[in-house]
Design an enzyme around this catalytic site. Structure first.
Site, PDB file in Angstrom:
ATOM      1  N   GLU A  46      -1.929  -3.282  -4.401  1.00  0.00           N
ATOM      2  CA  GLU A  46      -0.976  -3.811  -3.420  1.00  0.00           C
ATOM      3  C   GLU A  46      -1.767  -4.638  -2.409  1.00  0.00           C
ATOM      4  O   GLU A  46      -2.928  -4.313  -2.089  1.00  0.00           O
ATOM      5  CB  GLU A  46      -0.295  -2.637  -2.702  1.00  0.00           C
ATOM      6  CG  GLU A  46       0.522  -2.995  -1.473  1.00  0.00           C
ATOM      7  CD  GLU A  46       0.912  -1.776  -0.607  1.00  0.00           C
ATOM      8  OE1 GLU A  46       0.156  -0.788  -0.565  1.00  0.00           O
ATOM      9  OE2 GLU A  46       2.003  -1.818  -0.015  1.00  0.00           O
ATOM     10  N   ASN A 105       6.602  -7.550   0.729  1.00  0.00           N
ATOM     11  CA  ASN A 105       5.406  -6.942   0.140  1.00  0.00           C
ATOM     12  C   ASN A 105       5.660  -7.004  -1.368  1.00  0.00           C
ATOM     13  O   ASN A 105       6.502  -6.264  -1.873  1.00  0.00           O
ATOM     14  CB  ASN A 105       5.275  -5.495   0.645  1.00  0.00           C
ATOM     15  CG  ASN A 105       3.978  -4.859   0.214  1.00  0.00           C
ATOM     16  OD1 ASN A 105       3.338  -5.296  -0.737  1.00  0.00           O
ATOM     17  ND2 ASN A 105       3.566  -3.807   0.928  1.00  0.00           N
ATOM     18  N   LYS A 122       8.697  -4.905  -2.774  1.00  0.00           N
ATOM     19  CA  LYS A 122       8.676  -3.494  -2.391  1.00  0.00           C
ATOM     20  C   LYS A 122       9.979  -3.083  -1.711  1.00  0.00           C
ATOM     21  O   LYS A 122      10.427  -3.746  -0.774  1.00  0.00           O
ATOM     22  CB  LYS A 122       7.495  -3.234  -1.465  1.00  0.00           C
ATOM     23  CG  LYS A 122       7.249  -1.767  -1.116  1.00  0.00           C
ATOM     24  CD  LYS A 122       5.969  -1.652  -0.310  1.00  0.00           C
ATOM     25  CE  LYS A 122       5.593  -0.223   0.000  1.00  0.00           C
ATOM     26  NZ  LYS A 122       4.315  -0.180   0.773  1.00  0.00           N
ATOM     27  N   GLU A 141       4.603  -1.330   8.371  1.00  0.00           N
ATOM     28  CA  GLU A 141       5.150  -2.144   7.287  1.00  0.00           C
ATOM     29  C   GLU A 141       6.577  -2.575   7.584  1.00  0.00           C
ATOM     30  O   GLU A 141       6.987  -3.669   7.210  1.00  0.00           O
ATOM     31  CB  GLU A 141       5.079  -1.395   5.944  1.00  0.00           C
ATOM     32  CG  GLU A 141       3.641  -1.268   5.440  1.00  0.00           C
ATOM     33  CD  GLU A 141       3.576  -0.794   4.019  1.00  0.00           C
ATOM     34  OE1 GLU A 141       2.994   0.282   3.785  1.00  0.00           O
ATOM     35  OE2 GLU A 141       4.084  -1.475   3.120  1.00  0.00           O
ATOM     36  N   CYS A 167       3.087   1.105  -4.019  1.00  0.00           N
ATOM     37  CA  CYS A 167       2.658   2.115  -3.071  1.00  0.00           C
ATOM     38  C   CYS A 167       3.687   3.201  -2.759  1.00  0.00           C
ATOM     39  O   CYS A 167       3.915   4.079  -3.569  1.00  0.00           O
ATOM     40  CB  CYS A 167       2.149   1.450  -1.801  1.00  0.00           C
ATOM     41  SG  CYS A 167       0.992   2.509  -0.953  1.00  0.00           S
ATOM     42  N   ASN A 192      -2.080   0.941  -1.115  1.00  0.00           N
ATOM     43  CA  ASN A 192      -3.054   1.031  -0.028  1.00  0.00           C
ATOM     44  C   ASN A 192      -2.648   2.282   0.741  1.00  0.00           C
ATOM     45  O   ASN A 192      -1.652   2.245   1.485  1.00  0.00           O
ATOM     46  CB  ASN A 192      -2.953  -0.157   0.939  1.00  0.00           C
ATOM     47  CG  ASN A 192      -3.475  -1.487   0.401  1.00  0.00           C
ATOM     48  OD1 ASN A 192      -4.032  -2.267   1.138  1.00  0.00           O
ATOM     49  ND2 ASN A 192      -3.249  -1.783  -0.862  1.00  0.00           N
TER      50      ASN A 192
HETATM   51  N1  ING Z   1       1.071   3.392   2.080  1.00  0.00           N
HETATM   52  C1  ING Z   1       1.326   4.774   2.138  1.00  0.00           C
HETATM   53  C2  ING Z   1       1.834   5.360   0.830  1.00  0.00           C
HETATM   54  O1  ING Z   1       2.997   5.578   0.628  1.00  0.00           O
HETATM   55  C3  ING Z   1       1.896   6.587   3.541  1.00  0.00           C
HETATM   56  C4  ING Z   1       2.194   5.150   3.294  1.00  0.00           C
HETATM   57  C5  ING Z   1       0.698   6.942   4.143  1.00  0.00           C
HETATM   58  C6  ING Z   1       2.775   7.561   3.124  1.00  0.00           C
HETATM   59  C7  ING Z   1       0.419   8.270   4.377  1.00  0.00           C
HETATM   60  C8  ING Z   1       2.507   8.903   3.342  1.00  0.00           C
HETATM   61  C9  ING Z   1       1.323   9.262   3.959  1.00  0.00           C
HETATM   62  O2  ING Z   1       0.972   5.633  -0.012  1.00  0.00           O
HETATM   63  C10 ING Z   1       1.883   2.371   1.692  1.00  0.00           C
HETATM   64  N2  ING Z   1       1.356   1.149   1.762  1.00  0.00           N
HETATM   65  O3  ING Z   1       3.033   2.565   1.320  1.00  0.00           O
END
Ligand code: ING
Length: 299
Positions: A46, A105, A122, A141, A167, A192
């Site tokens: 991503e 995204n 996304k 985001e 993601c 990410n």
């Molecule tokens: N990143 C994370 C993911 O879903 C996140 C957001 C971070 C969710 C920490 C839960 C805990 O892997 C993205 N870019 O969606």
């Protein structure tokens, strides 16, 4: 048996000062590594072209626009497309897309002939739309990306039925099931995932656990292969998990990345494995009861 050799190209950290040209150089080296192993497709992460900028609250439009692509391929990304076409290798690439004034995204699927097969935007946009006062780390985001408007398509390529997600999408069973209902055989996913950012003091090992759990469940419950590529390592002081992997329709992790840097993993996938699960335990037509699932869509 229908064998398909997949690779996943994990990307280490991309710093804010890293140029598109520098990143594309790394992507081409990873693609060449994947090709040297005999892979037919490679999944990149991503937002593969830039640092994970949604960790910051940027208010100068020029700063924000610098992270977005207005054409794909453009002059700086065309070398990647050219290298892939020369090698006859298809790829998934995640990037920040500016399309008619709207920011998405996005990921694209590029076929082994170098042509763009499909695009995905996304849908599950995590985090916040505004910075949280006093938070050491942000996840903005919702500030930078609109909800995707292309659904969860599955493309019938000459090699396999391929779908994409990005993601946070992988954490939602609906993502995989909508593609499963279209007969997806391979889901490619870039991510990410910050390991620092938390809304509560979650034990850090759970970040990797939940990442893998989501992919393994999605793969098994929809009888598909999953190829997931991390952008990993410490970007601008902020750590992100690795854990790139290829998961079989059995739900088993067949290969996973060792490092949190640029690294290729690969596996020769037997697509016919899906057929056993779709003919029996996950024969959707025979066993699913949509008449009882309305709440999933209504609410
Ligand atoms: N990143 C994370 C993911 O879903 C996140 C957001 C971070 C969710 C920490 C839960 C805990 O892997 C993205 N870019 O969606």
């Amino acid at each position: 048996a229908r064998k398909l050799h997949l690779a996943v190209a994990q990307l280490g950290p991309v710093q804010r000062s890293d140029t598109r040209a520098q990143v594309v150089r790394r992507l081409i080296e990873l693609l060449e590594d994947a090709h040297s192993r005999g892979a037919a497709w490679v999944t990149f992460p991503e937002l593969a072209l830039t640092t994970f900028f949604p960790r910051w609250s940027l208010d100068d439009p020029a700063d924000v626009q610098a992270f977005f692509e207005t054409e794909m391929p453009g002059p700086l990304t065309r070398p990647l497309f050219d290298a892939a076409r020369e090698k006859g290798i298809g790829f998934y690439l995640g990037y920040a897309e500016l399309a008619d004034g709207t920011q998405y995204n996005t990921s694209i699927l590029v076929g082994r002939d170098g042509g763009i097969v499909g695009k995905y935007r996304k849908i599950h946009i995590p985090g916040d739309a505004q910075a949280r006062d006093g938070a050491a780390l942000q996840h903005l985001e919702k500030k930078y990306f609109a909800v995707g408007d292309l659904g969860f398509p599955v493309w019938q390529t000459p090699d396999a039925a391929i779908g994409m997600c990005i993601c946070n999408d992988r954490r939602w069973p609906e993502t995989f099931r909508v593609m499963g209902l279209q007969g997806v055989e391979v889901v490619m996913a870039g991510y990410n995932t910050p390991s620092g950012y938390v809304q509560w003091d979650e034990p850090i090992h759970l970040r990797m656990h939940h990442h893998l759990l989501s992919l393994q469940a999605g793969a098994y419950q929809n009888a598909c292969w999953v190829a997931a590529a991390a952008k990993a390592g410490v970007e601008e002081g902020n750590p992100m998990i690795g854990g790139s992997c290829i998961v079989a329709p059995t739900g088993e992790i067949m290969v996973r990345a060792f490092s949190e840097d640029d690294e290729v993993i690969n596996f020769v996938c037997d697509l016919s494995v899906s057929e056993h699960y779709r003919a029996n335990i996950f024969n959707f037509a025979a066993h699913r009861r949509p008449e009882h699932y309305g709440m999933i869509v209504e609410r």
